[in-house]
Motif scaffolding. Sequence first.
Motif, PDB file in Angstrom:
ATOM      1  N   HIS A 368       0.863  -1.176   0.000  1.00 22.70           N
ATOM      2  CA  HIS A 368       0.000   0.000   0.000  1.00 22.70           C
ATOM      3  C   HIS A 368       0.902   1.229   0.000  1.00 22.70           C
ATOM      4  N   TRP A 369       0.537   2.224  -0.797  1.00 23.48           N
ATOM      5  CA  TRP A 369       1.428   3.349  -1.048  1.00 23.48           C
ATOM      6  C   TRP A 369       0.930   4.650  -0.433  1.00 23.48           C
ATOM      7  N   LYS A 370       1.890   5.500  -0.079  1.00 22.01           N
ATOM      8  CA  LYS A 370       1.626   6.902   0.208  1.00 22.01           C
ATOM      9  C   LYS A 370       2.404   7.701  -0.818  1.00 22.01           C
ATOM     10  N   ALA A 371       1.707   8.583  -1.533  1.00 20.52           N
ATOM     11  CA  ALA A 371       2.337   9.343  -2.613  1.00 20.52           C
ATOM     12  C   ALA A 371       2.774  10.718  -2.118  1.00 20.52           C
ATOM     13  N   PHE A 372       3.981  11.107  -2.501  1.00 26.62           N
ATOM     14  CA  PHE A 372       4.518  12.430  -2.184  1.00 26.62           C
ATOM     15  C   PHE A 372       4.754  13.200  -3.477  1.00 26.62           C
ATOM     16  N   SER A 373       4.589  14.493  -3.401  1.00 25.84           N
ATOM     17  CA  SER A 373       4.943  15.338  -4.546  1.00 25.84           C
ATOM     18  C   SER A 373       6.447  15.269  -4.742  1.00 25.84           C
ATOM     19  N   GLY A 374       6.873  15.113  -5.983  1.00 30.40           N
ATOM     20  CA  GLY A 374       8.295  15.047  -6.268  1.00 30.40           C
ATOM     21  C   GLY A 374       8.972  16.391  -6.123  1.00 30.40           C
ATOM     22  N   TRP A 375      10.281  16.403  -6.256  1.00 23.93           N
ATOM     23  CA  TRP A 375      11.043  17.635  -6.149  1.00 23.93           C
ATOM     24  C   TRP A 375      11.868  17.844  -7.407  1.00 23.93           C
ATOM     25  N   ASN A 376      12.180  19.083  -7.659  1.00 21.11           N
ATOM     26  CA  ASN A 376      12.937  19.440  -8.858  1.00 21.11           C
ATOM     27  C   ASN A 376      13.840  20.622  -8.513  1.00 21.11           C
ATOM     28  N   ALA A 377      15.123  20.366  -8.430  1.00 20.72           N
ATOM     29  CA  ALA A 377      16.048  21.423  -8.019  1.00 20.72           C
ATOM     30  C   ALA A 377      17.411  21.172  -8.645  1.00 20.72           C
ATOM     31  N   ASP A 378      18.244  22.208  -8.642  1.00 22.54           N
ATOM     32  CA  ASP A 378      19.627  22.075  -9.091  1.00 22.54           C
ATOM     33  C   ASP A 378      20.454  21.634  -7.884  1.00 22.54           C
ATOM     34  N   PHE A 379      20.687  20.327  -7.775  1.00 28.33           N
ATOM     35  CA  PHE A 379      21.346  19.786  -6.594  1.00 28.33           C
ATOM     36  C   PHE A 379      22.803  20.224  -6.506  1.00 28.33           C
TER      37      PHE A 379
END
Length: 423
Positions: A368-379
């Motif tokens: 069973h899953w919990k979904a998170f919003s992804g991230w997008n950055a210049d690491f």
Amino acid sequence: MDILVGLQWGDEGKGKFIDKICPNYQIVARYNGGANAGHTIFWNGHKITLKLLPSGIFYSHITNVIGSGVVINPTQLNQEIAQLADIYPELNIQEHLLISQKAHLVLPTDQYSDIYMEGSDLFRTIGTTKNGIGHAYANKMLRQGFRVGDIFTSDFASNVEQVIRREYQYLTRLGQTLPDFQETLGIFLANIEALKELTITDTETFINKSLKEGKPVLAEGAQATMLDIDHGTYPYVTSSNTVASAACVGLGVSPRQVGEIFGVLKAYNTRVGEGPFPSEIIGKLGDELRIKGNEFGSNTKRPRRIGWLDLPALQYAIMLNGITQLIITKSDVLNGMDIVNVCTHYELDGKLEYNFPTVQDISQLTPHWKAFSGWNADFSKIKSAQELPYELAQYLRYLEAELEAPITHLSIGPERDAIINLK
């Protein structure tokens, strides 16, 4: 003595974190496994995979110990030392390496026995690295093995020749292809002679004396918790105990001496070889993450299976080890994804299961899953915890609360210094 372990199925990036904290220690000691382990470190522009040598070998102030819980292939150890010496002649490896006289030897026939069993329909296929590690440990338990200290006895050469000849005859009857016996024996004995040039001693006494003198010691675990011979997903496990408590046995140190216990995990999940993997990602997304994360075995180059983070498995691993600090690696690999999933629990036979079962048929688990919003950055521009993208920070806060252990370090790239303190 502090201990470092992997919390998943291996390949968590333990070598990188050990490299970061090595300056804090005077002794780094391997306590389990053999050349089936591979800790990758980037050093002076070179990508180095250490299989038997402890990860403190690059530091002149550190004494590196191969403990009694390790099984040693002398040919592989000598090759590893020679290769490092070619790249870094200034290291003086022999001056900073101690080997337990109680560690067991891996014989050439152990490897061929491993190859035979992995390829035979008569045996269960595990997906080993075919280095003979399991057979060396089996002989150890059967009291049929040879310890490193035995190489100084007058009858060692004749005794080991007898055993190797016997195993050759047995494997030949089974139909296993083998190289020339005399050549194999000659190479092995030549490497035994080279092994005699290294410092072989009672490492238990050395480590305990060092602890008494206040010298900081780091016990370096190989493989990972879910591969533990007793507590992992048996039979698809390694041949040694990988949990933190094994450090005390493998190095001969009392549990009263243990301080911090570091647990390393990836921001997602991988495993190599056969065995259950409830959170596995099948298909295009898994293939993309494998390539992006360079998820191929450091020893075998086999493609690793990819999965989402599995909280019940992690909670189980943290419980077994008594983790005091968590280190998360490869958060940058998930960068740019719209959704990041986490397995929170399973369904088994119509019932919800929040604990990780290691005896039941794990292949029947439905995650069973919990979904998170992804991230997008210049690491490449991130230098501190305050600069992390909001979505990643939320993800980390959730994990910290659910796992009930502080996340103290986060790796944000493959580079040696791409790791930041969070506390």
